[in-house]
Design a protein around this motif. Structure first.
Motif, PDB file in Angstrom:
ATOM      1  N   THR A   1      -8.847  -7.409  13.499  1.00  0.00           N
ATOM      2  CA  THR A   1      -9.764  -8.331  13.730  1.00  0.00           C
ATOM      3  C   THR A   1      -8.610  -9.732  13.409  1.00  0.00           C
ATOM      4  O   THR A   1      -8.721 -10.737  14.035  1.00  0.00           O
ATOM      5  CB  THR A   1     -10.757  -8.737  13.907  1.00  0.00           C
ATOM      6  OG1 THR A   1     -10.995  -7.777  14.340  1.00  0.00           O
ATOM      7  CG2 THR A   1     -11.303  -9.703  14.345  1.00  0.00           C
ATOM      8  N   ALA A   2      -8.817 -10.334  12.322  1.00  0.00           N
ATOM      9  CA  ALA A   2      -8.297 -11.557  11.380  1.00  0.00           C
ATOM     10  C   ALA A   2      -6.521 -11.355  11.368  1.00  0.00           C
ATOM     11  O   ALA A   2      -6.176 -12.556  12.073  1.00  0.00           O
ATOM     12  CB  ALA A   2      -9.186 -10.976  10.067  1.00  0.00           C
ATOM     13  N   VAL A   3      -6.011 -10.224  11.836  1.00  0.00           N
ATOM     14  CA  VAL A   3      -4.475 -10.218  12.547  1.00  0.00           C
ATOM     15  C   VAL A   3      -4.809 -10.820  13.530  1.00  0.00           C
ATOM     16  O   VAL A   3      -3.906 -11.917  14.477  1.00  0.00           O
ATOM     17  CB  VAL A   3      -4.037  -9.275  12.514  1.00  0.00           C
ATOM     18  CG1 VAL A   3      -2.872  -9.226  12.303  1.00  0.00           C
ATOM     19  CG2 VAL A   3      -3.673  -8.712  10.620  1.00  0.00           C
ATOM     20  N   ALA A   4      -5.578 -10.617  14.319  1.00  0.00           N
ATOM     21  CA  ALA A   4      -5.270 -10.409  16.026  1.00  0.00           C
ATOM     22  C   ALA A   4      -5.971 -12.381  16.543  1.00  0.00           C
ATOM     23  O   ALA A   4      -5.140 -13.082  17.504  1.00  0.00           O
ATOM     24  CB  ALA A   4      -6.611 -10.030  16.806  1.00  0.00           C
ATOM     25  N   VAL A   5      -6.612 -12.592  14.999  1.00  0.00           N
ATOM     26  CA  VAL A   5      -6.710 -13.832  15.827  1.00  0.00           C
ATOM     27  C   VAL A   5      -5.663 -14.730  14.726  1.00  0.00           C
ATOM     28  O   VAL A   5      -5.455 -16.123  15.566  1.00  0.00           O
ATOM     29  CB  VAL A   5      -8.528 -14.294  15.126  1.00  0.00           C
ATOM     30  CG1 VAL A   5      -8.643 -15.783  14.853  1.00  0.00           C
ATOM     31  CG2 VAL A   5      -9.665 -13.707  15.474  1.00  0.00           C
ATOM     32  N   GLY A   6      -5.034 -14.676  13.793  1.00  0.00           N
ATOM     33  CA  GLY A   6      -4.063 -15.243  13.352  1.00  0.00           C
ATOM     34  C   GLY A   6      -2.850 -15.545  14.371  1.00  0.00           C
ATOM     35  O   GLY A   6      -2.144 -16.888  14.192  1.00  0.00           O
ATOM     36  N   LEU A   7      -2.766 -14.098  14.912  1.00  0.00           N
ATOM     37  CA  LEU A   7      -1.318 -14.157  15.628  1.00  0.00           C
ATOM     38  C   LEU A   7      -1.881 -14.704  16.874  1.00  0.00           C
ATOM     39  O   LEU A   7      -0.258 -16.004  17.579  1.00  0.00           O
ATOM     40  CB  LEU A   7      -1.332 -13.303  15.752  1.00  0.00           C
ATOM     41  CG  LEU A   7      -0.214 -12.644  16.991  1.00  0.00           C
ATOM     42  CD1 LEU A   7       0.671 -13.086  16.865  1.00  0.00           C
ATOM     43  CD2 LEU A   7       0.041 -10.940  17.289  1.00  0.00           C
ATOM     44  N   ALA A   8      -2.615 -14.789  17.203  1.00  0.00           N
ATOM     45  CA  ALA A   8      -3.481 -15.873  18.790  1.00  0.00           C
ATOM     46  C   ALA A   8      -3.451 -17.768  18.339  1.00  0.00           C
ATOM     47  O   ALA A   8      -2.749 -18.662  19.552  1.00  0.00           O
ATOM     48  CB  ALA A   8      -4.423 -15.530  19.112  1.00  0.00           C
ATOM     49  N   LEU A   9      -3.049 -17.810  17.078  1.00  0.00           N
ATOM     50  CA  LEU A   9      -3.886 -19.458  16.471  1.00  0.00           C
ATOM     51  C   LEU A   9      -2.105 -19.721  16.518  1.00  0.00           C
ATOM     52  O   LEU A   9      -1.910 -20.849  17.081  1.00  0.00           O
ATOM     53  CB  LEU A   9      -4.463 -19.492  15.384  1.00  0.00           C
ATOM     54  CG  LEU A   9      -5.610 -20.020  15.476  1.00  0.00           C
ATOM     55  CD1 LEU A   9      -6.404 -19.546  14.248  1.00  0.00           C
ATOM     56  CD2 LEU A   9      -5.771 -21.060  15.924  1.00  0.00           C
ATOM     57  N   TYR A  10      -1.260 -19.060  15.783  1.00  0.00           N
ATOM     58  CA  TYR A  10       0.208 -18.399  15.852  1.00  0.00           C
ATOM     59  C   TYR A  10       0.932 -19.436  17.263  1.00  0.00           C
ATOM     60  O   TYR A  10       1.364 -20.334  16.743  1.00  0.00           O
ATOM     61  CB  TYR A  10       0.837 -17.615  14.924  1.00  0.00           C
ATOM     62  CG  TYR A  10       2.077 -18.373  14.327  1.00  0.00           C
ATOM     63  CD1 TYR A  10       2.013 -18.728  12.922  1.00  0.00           C
ATOM     64  CD2 TYR A  10       2.989 -18.223  15.262  1.00  0.00           C
ATOM     65  CE1 TYR A  10       3.384 -19.173  12.787  1.00  0.00           C
ATOM     66  CE2 TYR A  10       4.456 -17.786  14.178  1.00  0.00           C
ATOM     67  CZ  TYR A  10       4.897 -19.263  13.305  1.00  0.00           C
ATOM     68  OH  TYR A  10       6.048 -19.142  13.172  1.00  0.00           O
ATOM     69  N   LEU A  11       0.716 -17.744  17.661  1.00  0.00           N
ATOM     70  CA  LEU A  11       1.011 -18.820  19.243  1.00  0.00           C
ATOM     71  C   LEU A  11       0.178 -20.152  19.467  1.00  0.00           C
ATOM     72  O   LEU A  11       0.964 -20.747  20.693  1.00  0.00           O
ATOM     73  CB  LEU A  11       0.554 -17.060  20.310  1.00  0.00           C
ATOM     74  CG  LEU A  11       1.209 -15.980  19.815  1.00  0.00           C
ATOM     75  CD1 LEU A  11       0.701 -14.783  20.558  1.00  0.00           C
ATOM     76  CD2 LEU A  11       2.583 -16.101  20.243  1.00  0.00           C
ATOM     77  N   TRP A  12      -0.597 -20.009  19.992  1.00  0.00           N
ATOM     78  CA  TRP A  12      -1.204 -21.239  20.421  1.00  0.00           C
ATOM     79  C   TRP A  12      -0.130 -22.537  19.846  1.00  0.00           C
ATOM     80  O   TRP A  12       0.171 -23.644  20.363  1.00  0.00           O
ATOM     81  CB  TRP A  12      -2.594 -21.583  20.262  1.00  0.00           C
ATOM     82  CG  TRP A  12      -3.324 -22.709  20.257  1.00  0.00           C
ATOM     83  CD1 TRP A  12      -3.866 -23.894  19.971  1.00  0.00           C
ATOM     84  CD2 TRP A  12      -3.710 -23.021  21.864  1.00  0.00           C
ATOM     85  NE1 TRP A  12      -4.414 -25.268  20.658  1.00  0.00           N
ATOM     86  CE2 TRP A  12      -4.330 -24.778  21.758  1.00  0.00           C
ATOM     87  CE3 TRP A  12      -3.233 -22.384  23.069  1.00  0.00           C
ATOM     88  CZ2 TRP A  12      -4.560 -25.327  23.132  1.00  0.00           C
ATOM     89  CZ3 TRP A  12      -3.486 -23.817  23.764  1.00  0.00           C
ATOM     90  CH2 TRP A  12      -4.045 -24.592  23.857  1.00  0.00           C
ATOM     91  N   GLY A  13      -0.123 -22.778  18.482  1.00  0.00           N
ATOM     92  CA  GLY A  13       0.820 -23.137  17.334  1.00  0.00           C
ATOM     93  C   GLY A  13       2.048 -23.356  17.892  1.00  0.00           C
ATOM     94  O   GLY A  13       2.568 -24.443  18.726  1.00  0.00           O
ATOM     95  N   LEU A  14       3.106 -22.571  18.674  1.00  0.00           N
ATOM     96  CA  LEU A  14       4.235 -22.343  18.814  1.00  0.00           C
ATOM     97  C   LEU A  14       3.886 -22.585  20.661  1.00  0.00           C
ATOM     98  O   LEU A  14       5.142 -23.423  20.485  1.00  0.00           O
ATOM     99  CB  LEU A  14       4.641 -21.058  18.878  1.00  0.00           C
ATOM    100  CG  LEU A  14       4.545 -19.617  18.024  1.00  0.00           C
ATOM    101  CD1 LEU A  14       5.056 -18.311  18.485  1.00  0.00           C
ATOM    102  CD2 LEU A  14       5.927 -21.217  17.052  1.00  0.00           C
ATOM    103  N   LEU A  15       3.292 -22.485  21.278  1.00  0.00           N
ATOM    104  CA  LEU A  15       2.945 -23.533  22.712  1.00  0.00           C
ATOM    105  C   LEU A  15       3.186 -24.827  22.681  1.00  0.00           C
ATOM    106  O   LEU A  15       3.753 -25.405  23.824  1.00  0.00           O
ATOM    107  CB  LEU A  15       1.875 -22.424  23.009  1.00  0.00           C
ATOM    108  CG  LEU A  15       1.899 -21.307  23.976  1.00  0.00           C
ATOM    109  CD1 LEU A  15       0.445 -20.740  24.044  1.00  0.00           C
ATOM    110  CD2 LEU A  15       3.439 -20.657  24.569  1.00  0.00           C
ATOM    111  N   HIS A  16       2.194 -25.483  21.903  1.00  0.00           N
ATOM    112  CA  HIS A  16       2.512 -27.006  21.497  1.00  0.00           C
ATOM    113  C   HIS A  16       3.731 -27.390  21.464  1.00  0.00           C
ATOM    114  O   HIS A  16       4.396 -27.599  21.913  1.00  0.00           O
ATOM    115  CB  HIS A  16       1.450 -27.341  20.014  1.00  0.00           C
ATOM    116  CG  HIS A  16       0.160 -27.905  20.478  1.00  0.00           C
ATOM    117  ND1 HIS A  16      -0.992 -26.360  20.595  1.00  0.00           N
ATOM    118  CD2 HIS A  16      -0.242 -28.305  21.009  1.00  0.00           C
ATOM    119  CE1 HIS A  16      -1.829 -26.806  20.861  1.00  0.00           C
ATOM    120  NE2 HIS A  16      -2.099 -27.829  20.734  1.00  0.00           N
ATOM    121  N   ILE A  17       4.024 -26.409  20.906  1.00  0.00           N
ATOM    122  CA  ILE A  17       6.169 -26.618  20.568  1.00  0.00           C
ATOM    123  C   ILE A  17       6.813 -27.213  21.254  1.00  0.00           C
ATOM    124  O   ILE A  17       7.488 -27.435  21.669  1.00  0.00           O
ATOM    125  CB  ILE A  17       6.554 -26.450  19.156  1.00  0.00           C
ATOM    126  CG1 ILE A  17       5.938 -26.956  17.589  1.00  0.00           C
ATOM    127  CG2 ILE A  17       7.880 -26.464  19.174  1.00  0.00           C
ATOM    128  CD1 ILE A  17       6.006 -25.720  16.737  1.00  0.00           C
TER     129      ILE A  17
END
Length: 160
Positions: free
Chosen positions: A58-74
């Motif tokens: 679950t922590a990995v999934a939430v971390g991956l979702a946050l990382y993807l959110w940051g990538l989308l900003h870029i």
């Protein structure tokens, strides 16, 4: 096309798209797996080791979702818009900008000033600290799960 010595290179779009295209299916797979763990049948077979494993995932999934959110900003800003963001967020005492670089770990778009200082723009400030905490939680939970699983599998010695 950017060359390695280009001070205005930002993020490599090939890597950026690859991370997004690989990350989205991975996140969907993790969420689907974790969702399957919520069925009544799966909950009956839960052990401490399995619970800690799922906390880690679950922590990995939430971390991956946050990382993807940051990538989308870029991803949704072109070079011109990134340069405008650098100018817009430039501190008053900072002289002229001389470059821009993109880092994937930690995820950030860095604006470089002529005085040697730099600052980050575009990626929300909560992304990298949250990723650090989530990845530490995932590591601790995975290690706890592994230890508990090992203890369940290892027969205890009886003293006579």
């Amino acid at each position: 096309m950017f060359i390695a010595s280009d001070p205005w290179q930002g993020h490599d779009t090939t890597v950026l798209f690859t991370l997004v295209l690989a990350g989205v299916p991975a996140l969907i797979g993790l969420v689907a797996y974790l969702g399957s763990r919520l069925t009544r049948q799966a909950r009956r077979r839960y052990t401490s080791a399995r619970t800690w494993r799922d906390v880690s995932l679950t922590a990995v999934a939430v971390g991956l979702a946050l990382y993807l959110w940051g990538l989308l900003h870029i991803l949704f800003l072109d070079d011109q818009e990134q340069a405008q963001e650098c100018e817009r967020h430039r501190p008053e005492e900072t002289p002229a900008l001389v470059g821009r670089r993109g880092d994937f770990i930690p995820l950030r778009l860095v604006c470089e000033a002529s005085d040697g200082h730099d600052y980050s723009v575009v990626v929300p400030g909560y992304i990298n600290p949250s990723l650090t905490v989530l990845l530490l939680l995932a590591l601790v939970a995975a290690m706890t799960s592994g230890l508990l699983h090992y203890q369940q599998r290892t027969p205890t010695r009886k003293e006579n």
